[in-house]
Design an enzyme around this catalytic site. Structure first.
Site, PDB file in Angstrom:
ATOM      1  N   ASP A  40      41.805 125.415  55.983  1.00  0.00           N
ATOM      2  CA  ASP A  40      41.544 125.424  54.534  1.00  0.00           C
ATOM      3  C   ASP A  40      41.400 126.859  54.039  1.00  0.00           C
ATOM      4  O   ASP A  40      41.915 127.225  52.980  1.00  0.00           O
ATOM      5  CB  ASP A  40      40.238 124.687  54.215  1.00  0.00           C
ATOM      6  CG  ASP A  40      40.298 123.223  54.603  1.00  0.00           C
ATOM      7  OD1 ASP A  40      41.419 122.699  54.677  1.00  0.00           O
ATOM      8  OD2 ASP A  40      39.228 122.633  54.811  1.00  0.00           O
ATOM      9  N   HIS A  61      36.510 117.571  49.774  1.00  0.00           N
ATOM     10  CA  HIS A  61      37.807 117.924  49.154  1.00  0.00           C
ATOM     11  C   HIS A  61      38.125 116.938  48.029  1.00  0.00           C
ATOM     12  O   HIS A  61      38.528 117.334  46.937  1.00  0.00           O
ATOM     13  CB  HIS A  61      38.940 117.789  50.183  1.00  0.00           C
ATOM     14  CG  HIS A  61      39.004 118.895  51.200  1.00  0.00           C
ATOM     15  ND1 HIS A  61      38.953 120.217  50.864  1.00  0.00           N
ATOM     16  CD2 HIS A  61      39.153 118.861  52.552  1.00  0.00           C
ATOM     17  CE1 HIS A  61      39.063 120.955  51.966  1.00  0.00           C
ATOM     18  NE2 HIS A  61      39.169 120.158  53.012  1.00  0.00           N
ATOM     19  N   GLU A  95      36.229 115.746  54.303  1.00  0.00           N
ATOM     20  CA  GLU A  95      37.352 115.250  53.484  1.00  0.00           C
ATOM     21  C   GLU A  95      36.845 114.712  52.142  1.00  0.00           C
ATOM     22  O   GLU A  95      37.519 114.868  51.121  1.00  0.00           O
ATOM     23  CB  GLU A  95      38.141 114.166  54.230  1.00  0.00           C
ATOM     24  CG  GLU A  95      38.783 114.623  55.531  1.00  0.00           C
ATOM     25  CD  GLU A  95      39.663 115.857  55.388  1.00  0.00           C
ATOM     26  OE1 GLU A  95      40.219 116.075  54.302  1.00  0.00           O
ATOM     27  OE2 GLU A  95      39.748 116.622  56.369  1.00  0.00           O
ATOM     28  N   THR A 129      69.402 118.881  52.990  1.00  0.00           N
ATOM     29  CA  THR A 129      69.620 118.557  51.576  1.00  0.00           C
ATOM     30  C   THR A 129      70.965 117.869  51.339  1.00  0.00           C
ATOM     31  O   THR A 129      71.290 117.534  50.208  1.00  0.00           O
ATOM     32  CB  THR A 129      69.527 119.827  50.702  1.00  0.00           C
ATOM     33  OG1 THR A 129      70.223 120.873  51.369  1.00  0.00           O
ATOM     34  CG2 THR A 129      68.097 120.230  50.473  1.00  0.00           C
ATOM     35  N   GLY A 130      71.755 117.712  52.395  1.00  0.00           N
ATOM     36  CA  GLY A 130      73.001 116.955  52.242  1.00  0.00           C
ATOM     37  C   GLY A 130      74.263 117.800  52.316  1.00  0.00           C
ATOM     38  O   GLY A 130      75.326 117.350  51.869  1.00  0.00           O
ATOM     39  N   GLU A 156      65.102 110.059  53.786  1.00  0.00           N
ATOM     40  CA  GLU A 156      65.745 109.058  54.654  1.00  0.00           C
ATOM     41  C   GLU A 156      64.755 108.643  55.736  1.00  0.00           C
ATOM     42  O   GLU A 156      64.582 107.456  56.029  1.00  0.00           O
ATOM     43  CB  GLU A 156      67.023 109.671  55.262  1.00  0.00           C
ATOM     44  CG  GLU A 156      67.892 108.718  56.032  1.00  0.00           C
ATOM     45  CD  GLU A 156      67.489 108.578  57.490  1.00  0.00           C
ATOM     46  OE1 GLU A 156      67.770 107.512  58.068  1.00  0.00           O
ATOM     47  OE2 GLU A 156      66.870 109.486  58.062  1.00  0.00           O
TER      48      GLU A 156
END
Ligand code: ATP
Length: 452
Positions: free
Chosen positions: A408, A337, A334, A110-111, A282
């Site tokens: 799932d 979903h 998929e 987070t820096g 980043e």
């Protein structure tokens, strides 16, 4: 290189002596004894005492607070604390004791390191960085010696650079500053932490070089209370995951040196990357640029960013090619979903693909509505039905289910358990610790079954 040459020359000398008919037993004995002594001394930290990264502000590219996005309130708090160092004359006049330590807490990436580096620039201080793990050795006393050396390096570095402030940054402080008496080799841990406390207690406002310790951790709960008491880490700054506006700011920072196509909408990328840290963002920007380069594009387009979100979330594409039958099953699964996701919230499907990535043979990714930190009962029930829709689709279209749904189900059961713990089940408000396992299991499966 020098090491390799010395080894080569020694071997050549031994071979020559052997060929010439000399008895080299005493030589071998001496070499073994010397090697043993060297190894022991190294382990005790007597040789090659840790040299801490000593970058000042010139060794690496200087970081300023304007290079850090989405952390305005953390930066504000940190700057206020650092102003104590900058205005040390007025502080001394008012008899205020110096600020000795600032603790940065928050999730990885987070820096926190960036903030420590920016703090060094802001206070014009020499910067010395270390990680908690560098202080932990098997032998008692080595860690404590390294702590002493760290503070000494900081002072020496500041003097060399003609600076009156030194900033020490210790990342992962929980490794060195964990609660005492909890680890098996506790004597060594305790000595190391004691030394850190001693060094912090020794910091004074009228020292020739004023030293400030900034530490970072993801686990503030593990720290020894002695470290957290007033007079040691006096300020705690929370560096959290960025919100949507913060993510836009960070994306702007990491795309400022990249050519972006006109269709790129950082706002959309920020919306889709809920839960990403600065480090994730980043990496996202970097991956998008790599994709553009691979395709021979001169500019990075929105589709490159979309694909790199998937990559950062799920991992790289796999070369694995499933059979036709498996591909069809994945497509059906998929699509199940995706259909249900669109039924419960239209426009919610962001990606639908049968490209294998990470552990998945295919996937459907939803666009988060907005940054959401609280979930309603309706939302959780809808999410459970979306998670179950893949296996239901397999059953309807292909006549049976497959093992591809186990992940799932785990997610659906976790959501149902959250509902039970949050008092949203038929049991009402419950105490999770005393709730009988059978009853809990029954309630969770009931919730899931209703949505199936
Ligand atoms: P850890 O807890 O894992 O040590 P950290 O919080 O110290 O992580 P940093 O090392 O400061 O994280 O960040 C890693 C990289 O992520 C940075 O070099 C930078 O490229 C990017 N980054 C992280 N946070 C931010 C931010 N708020 N603004 C801009 N870039 C960021």
């Amino acid at each position: 290189m020098l090491k390799e040459i010395s080894i080569g020359l020694s071997l050549a000398a031994v071979i020559y002596l052997l060929i010439a008919g000399y008895d080299i037993t005493p030589l071998l004995f001496l070499a073994a004894a010397g090697g043993g002594l060297y190894y022991f001394a190294r382990m005790r930290g007597l040789i090659n005492v840790k040299n801490f990264e000593n970058t000042g502000n010139t060794g690496r590219q200087e970081v300023t607070f304007s290079d850090i996005g989405g952390q305005d309130s953390a930066i504000q708090e940190l700057k206020e604390a650092l102003d104590f160092i900058k205005n040390h004359f007025s502080i001394r006049k008012l008899g205020i004791r110096p600020l000795k330590g600032i603790l940065l807490t928050g999730p990885p990436g987070t820096g926190k390191t960036l903030m420590a580096r920016a703090a060094a620039g802001y206070t014009d201080a020499a910067f010395v960085a270390a990680s908690g793990s560098e202080f932990i050795e098997m032998y008692a006393g080595v860690g404590a010696q390294r702590v002493r050396r760290l503070f000494q390096s900081a002072r020496e570095s500041a003097s060399r650079q003609n600076k009156s402030n030194a900033l020490i940054f210790i990342d992962e402080i929980e490794i060195l500053g964990g609660k005492r008496g909890q680890t098996t080799s506790h004597l060594e841990y305790d000595q190391t932490l004691n030394q850190l406390l001693v060094e912090m207690d020794g910091l004074k406002v009228d020292d020739k070089v004023r030293v400030l310790l900034i530490a970072a951790t993801n686990r503030a709960d593990m720290l020894d209370p002695a470290l957290l008491r007033p007079g040691r880490f006096d300020r705690r700054v929370k560096v959290d995951l960025p919100d949507k506006e913060g993510r836009i700011e960070i994306l702007k920072l990491h795309t400022r040196n990249k050519p972006l196509a006109e269709d790129v909408k950082l706002e959309t990328i920020a919306r889709e990357s809920f839960g990403f840290s600065g480090a994730h963002l980043e990496s996202l920007a970097n991956e998008a640029a790599i994709l553009a380069m691979r395709e021979g594009c001169k500019e990075i387009c929105q589709r490159h960013f979309n694909e790199s979100i998937d990559k950062v979330m799920l991992g790289g594409r796999l070369d694995r090619r499933p059979s036709e039958a498996d591909m069809r099953r994945v497509a059906v699964h998929e699509t199940g979903h995706a259909l249900l996701s669109e039924i419960v919230r239209s426009g919610s499907v962001s990606t639908l693909t049968v490209t294998p990535r990470g552990d998945a043979l295919g996937y459907m990714r939803q666009t988060p509505e907005d940054d959401t930190y609280l979930y309603t009962k309706d939302y959780l029930e809808n999410q459970i039905s979306v998670m179950l829709a893949g296996s239901v689709a397999e059953e309807i279209i292909l006549g049976n289910r497959s093992t591809g749904s186990s992940g799932d189900f785990e997610q659906a059961l976790r959501a149902a358990e959250t509902m039970v713990r949050s008092g949203m089940s038929r049991l009402g408000v419950v105490c999770p610790d005393t709730l009988p396992q059978d009853l809990k299991h029954q309630t969770i499966t009931e919730i899931v079954k209703v949505q199936e």
